[in-house]
Design a protein around this motif. Structure first.
Motif, PDB file in Angstrom:
ATOM      1  N   LEU A  25       9.713  16.033 -20.432  1.00 38.56           N
ATOM      2  CA  LEU A  25       9.303  16.773 -19.290  1.00 38.56           C
ATOM      3  C   LEU A  25       9.832  16.371 -18.092  1.00 38.56           C
ATOM      4  CD1 LEU A  25       5.242  16.464 -19.751  1.00 38.56           C
ATOM      5  CD2 LEU A  25       6.735  18.565 -20.124  1.00 38.56           C
ATOM      6  N   GLN A  26      11.025  15.475 -18.325  1.00 39.53           N
ATOM      7  CA  GLN A  26      11.771  14.932 -17.262  1.00 39.53           C
ATOM      8  C   GLN A  26      12.361  16.283 -16.588  1.00 39.53           C
ATOM      9  OE1 GLN A  26      12.696  12.237 -16.146  1.00 39.53           O
ATOM     10  NE2 GLN A  26      12.259  10.737 -17.838  1.00 39.53           N
ATOM     11  N   ASP A  27      12.760  17.088 -16.954  1.00 41.01           N
ATOM     12  CA  ASP A  27      13.210  18.250 -16.275  1.00 41.01           C
ATOM     13  C   ASP A  27      12.290  18.949 -15.539  1.00 41.01           C
ATOM     14  OD1 ASP A  27      15.651  19.580 -15.956  1.00 41.01           O
ATOM     15  OD2 ASP A  27      14.904  21.228 -17.305  1.00 41.01           O
ATOM     16  N   ALA A  28      11.006  19.143 -16.042  1.00 41.27           N
ATOM     17  CA  ALA A  28       9.902  19.941 -15.355  1.00 41.27           C
ATOM     18  C   ALA A  28       9.747  19.013 -14.194  1.00 41.27           C
ATOM     19  CB  ALA A  28       8.980  20.092 -16.046  1.00 41.27           C
ATOM     20  N   PHE A  29       9.622  17.636 -14.260  1.00 43.93           N
ATOM     21  CA  PHE A  29       9.090  16.991 -13.006  1.00 43.93           C
ATOM     22  C   PHE A  29      10.459  16.810 -12.124  1.00 43.93           C
ATOM     23  CE2 PHE A  29       4.639  15.379 -13.346  1.00 43.93           C
ATOM     24  CZ  PHE A  29       4.291  15.709 -14.620  1.00 43.93           C
ATOM     25  N   HIS A  30      11.539  17.049 -12.547  1.00 44.98           N
ATOM     26  CA  HIS A  30      12.646  16.997 -11.590  1.00 44.98           C
ATOM     27  C   HIS A  30      12.610  18.099 -10.465  1.00 44.98           C
ATOM     28  CE1 HIS A  30      14.741  13.433 -13.387  1.00 44.98           C
ATOM     29  NE2 HIS A  30      14.654  13.179 -12.025  1.00 44.98           N
TER      30      HIS A  30
ATOM     31  N   TYR B 214       1.568  12.055  -7.115  1.00 47.56           N
ATOM     32  CA  TYR B 214       2.664  11.305  -6.187  1.00 47.56           C
ATOM     33  C   TYR B 214       3.840  11.405  -7.162  1.00 47.56           C
ATOM     34  CZ  TYR B 214      -1.391   9.136  -4.054  1.00 47.56           C
ATOM     35  OH  TYR B 214      -2.508   8.871  -3.326  1.00 47.56           O
ATOM     36  N   GLY B 215       4.322  12.620  -7.495  1.00 49.29           N
ATOM     37  CA  GLY B 215       5.569  13.022  -7.829  1.00 49.29           C
ATOM     38  C   GLY B 215       5.672  12.683  -9.543  1.00 49.29           C
ATOM     39  N   SER B 216       4.799  12.273 -10.089  1.00 47.59           N
ATOM     40  CA  SER B 216       4.836  11.682 -11.494  1.00 47.59           C
ATOM     41  C   SER B 216       3.736  12.291 -12.273  1.00 47.59           C
ATOM     42  CB  SER B 216       5.307  10.321 -11.908  1.00 47.59           C
ATOM     43  OG  SER B 216       5.809  10.431 -13.148  1.00 47.59           O
ATOM     44  N   VAL B 217       3.503  11.794 -13.485  1.00 49.54           N
ATOM     45  CA  VAL B 217       2.464  12.180 -14.476  1.00 49.54           C
ATOM     46  C   VAL B 217       1.215  11.486 -13.816  1.00 49.54           C
ATOM     47  CG1 VAL B 217       3.737  12.770 -16.538  1.00 49.54           C
ATOM     48  CG2 VAL B 217       3.163  10.453 -16.102  1.00 49.54           C
TER      49      VAL B 217
ATOM     50  N   LEU C  34       0.818  -1.238  -0.075  1.00 44.83           N
ATOM     51  CA  LEU C  34      -0.036   0.054   0.027  1.00 44.83           C
ATOM     52  C   LEU C  34       0.813   1.326   0.078  1.00 44.83           C
ATOM     53  CD1 LEU C  34      -3.239  -0.819   2.269  1.00 44.83           C
ATOM     54  CD2 LEU C  34      -2.782  -0.108   0.001  1.00 44.83           C
ATOM     55  N   GLN C  35       2.013   1.083   0.313  1.00 47.25           N
ATOM     56  CA  GLN C  35       2.781   2.309   0.389  1.00 47.25           C
ATOM     57  C   GLN C  35       3.641   2.551  -0.761  1.00 47.25           C
ATOM     58  OE1 GLN C  35       2.499   4.344   3.194  1.00 47.25           O
ATOM     59  NE2 GLN C  35       0.772   3.052   3.813  1.00 47.25           N
ATOM     60  N   SER C  36       3.752   1.845  -1.732  1.00 45.90           N
ATOM     61  CA  SER C  36       4.434   2.321  -2.846  1.00 45.90           C
ATOM     62  C   SER C  36       3.941   3.583  -3.607  1.00 45.90           C
ATOM     63  CB  SER C  36       4.445   1.163  -3.988  1.00 45.90           C
ATOM     64  OG  SER C  36       3.151   0.995  -4.435  1.00 45.90           O
ATOM     65  N   GLY C  37       4.671   4.294  -4.514  1.00 45.60           N
ATOM     66  CA  GLY C  37       4.629   5.377  -5.002  1.00 45.60           C
ATOM     67  C   GLY C  37       3.979   5.384  -6.518  1.00 45.60           C
ATOM     68  N   ASN C  38       4.020   6.418  -7.147  1.00 43.77           N
ATOM     69  CA  ASN C  38       3.624   6.384  -8.520  1.00 43.77           C
ATOM     70  C   ASN C  38       4.772   5.843  -9.595  1.00 43.77           C
ATOM     71  OD1 ASN C  38       2.762   7.164 -11.017  1.00 43.77           O
ATOM     72  ND2 ASN C  38       2.217   9.084 -10.800  1.00 43.77           N
ATOM     73  N   PRO C  39       4.369   4.643 -10.437  1.00 42.18           N
ATOM     74  CA  PRO C  39       5.355   4.064 -10.960  1.00 42.18           C
ATOM     75  C   PRO C  39       5.625   4.601 -12.280  1.00 42.18           C
ATOM     76  CG  PRO C  39       3.340   2.820 -10.864  1.00 42.18           C
ATOM     77  CD  PRO C  39       3.179   3.922 -10.179  1.00 42.18           C
ATOM     78  N   LEU C  40       4.704   5.727 -12.764  1.00 44.87           N
ATOM     79  CA  LEU C  40       4.741   6.178 -14.023  1.00 44.87           C
ATOM     80  C   LEU C  40       6.022   7.096 -14.147  1.00 44.87           C
ATOM     81  CD1 LEU C  40       1.021   7.029 -14.503  1.00 44.87           C
ATOM     82  CD2 LEU C  40       2.093   4.928 -15.550  1.00 44.87           C
ATOM     83  N   SER C  41       6.758   7.022 -15.372  1.00 43.96           N
ATOM     84  CA  SER C  41       7.728   8.076 -15.528  1.00 43.96           C
ATOM     85  C   SER C  41       7.192   9.261 -16.619  1.00 43.96           C
ATOM     86  CB  SER C  41       8.854   7.383 -15.899  1.00 43.96           C
ATOM     87  OG  SER C  41       8.924   6.685 -17.066  1.00 43.96           O
TER      88      SER C  41
END
Lengths: 197, 329
Positions: free
Chosen positions: B60-65, B221-224, B48-55
C-alpha cells in the motif's frame, strides 16, 4: 488553648490528605491527560463517599471495646468527607465545565442529580461549621438534632449516584450497600437513640 | 490553483487558536507549573507535535504516497497524534480511555476482508487492500465530537464512503446500510463478556451514507490507522457523535429496514439511530451545548460551544429537512 488537642492529629491530617495530594500530583504530572476533568470528578467523588462511609462507621465501631478511641477522630473524618465533596464540586466547576456559565447553567436546568449532590454538600458544610467545641456548647441539645442531618446527606449521595448511572452500576451498588448497612444499623438500634451517633 | 469557497461550517480565522499561541501557552504552563512544584510534566507535554510513526505495508506504499489534499478542515489545528491515539472509546479492548492503546496489539489487521451482502447487485467477500488500491486516498481534517462532550480534530485518510458503496450497486430496496465490527474474543479481549451484545453494530440511512462528507477511513496523520483507532478500516461521519463512526469493519449489509445499533440496543432512551451532533437536544444525563476540545490544559479545559451537526450544517442539514430532531435524536 493549643490548636491541636492531640499530638497525633497533624499526622492523621497528612494521612487523610494523601488521596488529595496523590490526585493533585497525578494531575500536574499529566497522568490524567488529556481530559483530567472527567476522571478527577469520578475520583474525588469516590473519596468523598469513602470518607462519608468512614464517618458513619465510627459510632458502630465504637461499640467494639478497643475501638472506643475512634471517637476522638470522628469530627476529623467528617470534615474530610466535607473537604473531598468540596473538591469534587470545584473539579466539576473548573476542570470539567471550565467555569463556562453556559455549561453549568444547562446542567443546572436539566440534570436534577446535581441538586442531590448540592444538598449533600450544603448539609456537610453546615455540619462542618458547627463542628467546633464552641458551636457544640452554643447549640446544646440542638447540636445533636442538627447533626442527624448527616443521614439525609448519605441518602442524597446515594440518589446523586443512581441518578446518573451510565452502563456501569458498580459504584452506585457498592456505596448504596455500604450506606444502607450503616443507616440500617441505626434504625435497628433505635431504642438506644442517644447512642445513635 | 485551489479556489476556496468559504462554507458556513468553516471556522473563521479568529476562532482558531494560533499555533504559536497554543505552543506558548503550553510552554508557559510547563515552566510555571514545573518550577512551582518541581515536577516534570512527563508524558503530558512531551513531543506533542510528532506525526504518525506507523508505515503502511509495502503493498500500500504507493496508495499512501499519493494521498490527495482536500480543503476539508484546512483551517483547523489537528489534535496531537499522541492524544488521539491514547484517549479512545473502543470497548472491545476495555472501558478505560487508555485501554485501547494498551491492549489492542492483539488485533490482526492483515489480511483483512469485508463481507458485503444484502440488497446490492455486487456482493461477496472483498480484500481491503484491493478496495484501497482501486480508489484514490484523500486526507480530510474533521472535527470529532464524542457524545461524552469532548472533541478532537483528526486528519483522516480515506475514501469517500459513497465511492465505495456505489461499486456494490445497491438496489432500490437498499434504504439503509448496516456495519459490523470484527467479532473475535481472542483478538478483542473485552468481547469475552460484559453487558454488550457483541459484535458492535451501526447503521446509516442510505442518503446519509452517500453524503460526500461520509468517509471510509483507512488511515490518519498521513499513514495507516493505529489499532486503537479502529484499524484497518473504519467509518467517519463527522456530523454525528463519535460512536456512530464504527471501527474495524468486517461487514457491510444493504438493508430495507432501519437496523438497530449497539447503543440503541443498550439504552434506547439515551441513544437514537441518528445520533446527530445537536446542542438543542441534551443527553438525558448531561448537557450537549458545550464541549471540551482536547487536550485540556493542566487546570482549565478548552471549552467551546457545540455547533449544530458539529459545524457541518451546510453539508448535511438537507438530509433532515422536515424531521423533528428532538424525536429522531
Amino acid at each position: 488553648m493549643r490548636f491541636w488537642d492531640r499530638k497525633e492529629k497533624p499526622y492523621l491530617l497528612v494521612v487523610f490528605l494523601l488521596p488529595f495530594v496523590w490526585m493533585l500530583g497525578s494531575l500536574l504530572s499529566g497522568q490524567y491527560f488529556p481530559d483530567p476533568g472527567k476522571l478527577l470528578m469520578r475520583l474525588s467523588g469516590i473519596w468523598a463517599c469513602v470518607f462519608m462511609a468512614a464517618a458513619l462507621s465510627v459510632s458502630p465501631l465504637m461499640k467494639v471495646k478497643h475501638l472506643k478511641v475512634l471517637a476522638r477522630y470522628r469530627r476529623f473524618v467528617g470534615l474530610s468527607a466535607f473537604f473531598y465533596a468540596l473538591v469534587h464540586l470545584l473539579i466539576y466547576l473548573v476542570l470539567f465545565a471550565g467555569l463556562s456559565w453556559n455549561w453549568i447553567r444547562s446542567d443546572l436546568v436539566e440534570k436534577p442529580y446535581i441538586y442531590a449532590g448540592v444538598l449533600a454538600l450544603v448539609i456537610l458544610f453546615a455540619l462542618a461549621i458547627s463542628s467546633t467545641k464552641k458551636m457544640m456548647k452554643r447549640l446544646g441539645r440542638h447540636w445533636k438534632r442538627l447533626h442527624r442531618l448527616v443521614y439525609l446527606a448519605a441518602i442524597a449521595i446515594v440518589a446523586h449516584l443512581w441518578w446518573q448511572v451510565k452502563s456501569d452500576t458498580s459504584l452506585a451498588v457498592i456505596f448504596s450497600v455500604v450506606f444502607a448497612l450503616l443507616l440500617g444499623y441505626r434504625l435497628l438500634g433505635g431504642q438506644k437513640r442517644s447512642n445513635a451517633f | 490553483m485551489l479556489i476556496k469557497n468559504k462554507k458556513r461550517s468553516d471556522c473563521s480565522e479568529n476562532e482558531v487558536t494560533d499555533q504559536s499561541v497554543y505552543l506558548n501557552r503550553r510552554q508557559f504552563m510547563k515552566v510555571s507549573g514545573g518550577a512551582a512544584l518541581g515536577l516534570g510534566f512527563g508524558k503530558a507535554f512531551a513531543a506533542l507535535q510528532s506525526g504518525n510513526p506507523l508505515s503502511p505495508p509495502a503493498s500500500l506504499q504507493d496508495a499512501f504516497h499519493r494521498i490527495a489534499e482536500t480543503p476539508f478542515g484546512k483551517e483547523e489545528t489537528p489534535t496531537p497524534y499522541e492524544v488521539t491515539t491514547s484517549y479512545n472509546n473502543f470497548y472491545e479492548f476495555g472501558y478505560g480511555k487508555d485501554d485501547p492503546a494498551k491492549r489492542s496489539a492483539t488485533l490482526e489487521t492483515r489480511p483483512w476482508s469485508i463481507t458485503v451482502e444484502g440488497e446490492a447487485e455486487v456482493t461477496g467477500v472483498f480484500d481491503l487492500e484491493d478496495i484501497i488500491k482501486e480508489a484514490a486516498l484523500e486526507e480530510r481534517i474533521y472535527r470529532l465530537r464524542c457524545v461524552e462532550a469532548w472533541s478532537m480534530v483528526i486528519p483522516w485518510v480515506g475514501i469517500p464512503l459513497a465511492d465505495v458503496l456505489k461499486k456494490f450497486k445497491p438496489t432500490s430496496k437498499a434504504k439503509f446500510v448496516y456495519f459490523e465490527t470484527l467479532y473475535d474474543p481472542k483478538q478483542m479481549p473485552e468481547q469475552r463478556g460484559g453487558s454488550i451484545n457483541w459484535p458492535y453494530r451501526e447503521g446509516l440511512r442510505i442518503d446519509e451514507a452517500m453524503n460526500p462528507l461520509a468517509l471510509l477511513s483507512v488511515g490518519m496523520y498521513g499513514s495507516v490507522l493505529p489499532n486503537q483507532n479502529g484499524a484497518p478500516v473504519r467509518l467517519v461521519v463527522p456530523w454525528k457523535y463519535g460512536f456512530k463512526s464504527i471501527k474495524s469493519i468486517v461487514k457491510i449489509r444493504f438493508v430495507e429496514k432501519m437496523p438497530t445499533s449497539t447503543w440503541m440496543d443498550l439504552a434506547p432512551n439515551e441513544y437514537g439511530f441518528y445520533a446527530n451532533v445537536n446542542p438543542q437536544v441534551d443527553h438525558p444525563r448531561w448537557s450537549q451545548k458545550e464541549e471540551r476540545r482536547l487536550p485540556s490544559g493542566v487546570i482549565f479545559p478548552n471549552v467551546m460551544e457545540t455547533k449544530m451537526f458539529n459545524g457541518y450544517e451546510d453539508e448535511v442539514a438537507s438530509l433532515y429537512a422536515g424531521m423533528d430532531l428532538k424525536r429522531h435524536f
